[in-house]
Design an enzyme around this catalytic site. Structure first.
Site, PDB file in Angstrom:
ATOM      1  CB  SER A  10       6.956  -9.670  11.427  1.00  0.00           C
ATOM      2  OG  SER A  10       7.215 -10.753  12.263  1.00  0.00           O
TER       3      SER A  10
ATOM      4  CG  ASP B 172       4.113 -16.406   8.206  1.00  0.00           C
ATOM      5  OD1 ASP B 172       5.017 -16.916   8.888  1.00  0.00           O
ATOM      6  OD2 ASP B 172       3.771 -15.219   8.294  1.00  0.00           O
TER       7      ASP B 172
ATOM      8  CG  HIS C 152       7.196 -14.278   8.540  1.00  0.00           C
ATOM      9  ND1 HIS C 152       6.051 -14.134   9.260  1.00  0.00           N
ATOM     10  CD2 HIS C 152       8.066 -13.368   9.034  1.00  0.00           C
ATOM     11  CE1 HIS C 152       6.220 -13.183  10.172  1.00  0.00           C
ATOM     12  NE2 HIS C 152       7.434 -12.697  10.048  1.00  0.00           N
TER      13      HIS C 152
END
Length: 358
Positions: free
Chosen positions: A55, A142, A176
């Protein structure tokens, strides 16, 4: 279009971090009490470094790799977007680079920025990217960094890197988080510590692409996790970093064998004060490193409720710490480079900004 007033920009900063990668509230923990402070003398190959991240850490991994592609030869990105996506502006980051894409992302403009930085000597020559090893991952469940954003990173790398050197895994039903074989939370939920029990070894898949002929790890760890003083190692460049970072050192490396180096960047709300030692011990990176003479550096960002505002402890991928956040002159990129080089017992021919080599 007029820029928002300062108080609106502050609200947008907070809004961005509330919808972006790893943006859930998480309890505060102390860093791993078992981490040892004295890092042994190491002999590292600093001309063939690899990096990875999740991320915000994925964005940072790409930034760091492009900045130093002359000696950072491979990159792994889980749920990241294209280089310079935010264009140094929080409103752009919020509108186009995380959970939605308003309008069209001008990939050509982002690539021109990379070319400009190259011409100014702020990143290494983009020709280095041709032979780089690139591993990308995006889970189909995600919703924090959507597929369109990660797809654009894939398209960007294809412009720079030979296609056979790129692997893009985008068919796994995962949320995620950092997927592992059996550690962490429900794989379908993005929850702290954002490490997922997914029956999938992302660390092994990634490292096996970045490095050639790795040995499959056994069940025992020979090495130790050590703490490192980030402020001492990086000085003023570490103002937006935590006081303490971490490094995993296999026993073979501690005993003086030449070893490779890998840098792993955590995501938002995944720094040690938020998740303890989860990110530094549970991703599977240490197991693969242990049996393949790889030292893993885990630099740590920190949260800040004051300017520069960073309440979720993200890495700087939109310019909260520096307008040069995406190139060699960015404070965090300089700090992590100094931190890595401080681990090596031998002088390096690679220039470290602010060092006696400069």
């Amino acid at each position: 279009m007029m820029k928002p007033k300062p108080f609106l920009r502050r609200a947008m900063w907070l809004s961005l971090l509330s919808v972006s990668a790893l943006s859930f509230s998480s309890p505060s923990f102390s860093a791993d009490a078992s981490a040892q402070g004295d890092v042994p003398s190491l002999t590292l190959d600093l001309e063939n470094v690899t990096v990875s991240g999740l991320s915000s850490g994925g964005y940072m991994a790409t930034q760091f790799q492009l900045a130093h592609s002359d000696w950072v030869k491979g990159v792994g990105v889980i749920a990241g977007g294209p280089y310079f996506c935010a264009k140094g502006d929080i409103t752009t980051a919020l509108a186009q680079c995380v959970n939605r894409v308003e309008g069209e992302i001008d990939l050509e403009a982002l690539n021109k920025k990379a070319a400009q930085y190259e011409a100014e000597g702020k990143i290494a020559s983009l020709s280095n990217m041709k032979d780089a090893k690139v591993w990308l991952f995006h889970g189909t469940q995600d919703t924090r960094v959507i597929a369109q954003v990660s797809d654009l990173l894939f398209e960007q790398y294809k412009l720079w890197t030979d296609t056979p050197n790129i692997t893009y895994v985008n068919d796994k039903p995962m949320a995620h988080l950092f997927p592992t074989e059996n550690n962490g939370v429900n794989c379908m939920k993005s929850e702290s510590p954002f490490i997922g029990n997914c029956d999938y070894d992302a660390a092994g898949a990634m490292l096996s692409h970045l490095f050639e002929e790795l040995s499959t790890p056994d069940e025992e760890l020979s090495g130790k996790l050590h703490s490192v003083d980030q402020q001492n190692a990086a000085g003023s460049d570490a103002k937006t970093l935590a006081s303490e970072g971490f490094v995993y050192v296999p026993a073979s490396c501690a005993q003086g064998e030449p070893c490779r180096a890998h840098i792993s960047f955590h995501g938002c709300n995944q720094y040690a004060d938020a998740v303890g030692d989860a990110y530094t011990t549970e991703t599977g990176l240490n197991e693969w490193a242990d049996d393949n003479n790889i030292v893993v550096l885990y630099p740590q960002a920190k949260k800040s409720l004051f300017m520069p505002l960073n309440p979720q402890g993200c890495w700087d991928w939109w310019g909260y710490a520096s307008s040069d956040y995406a190139n060699r002159d960015g404070a965090q990129i300089r700090a992590v480079k100094k931190l890595l080089f401080s681990l090596n017992s031998e002088p390096s021919s690679i220039n470290v900004p602010g060092s006696i080599n400069e």
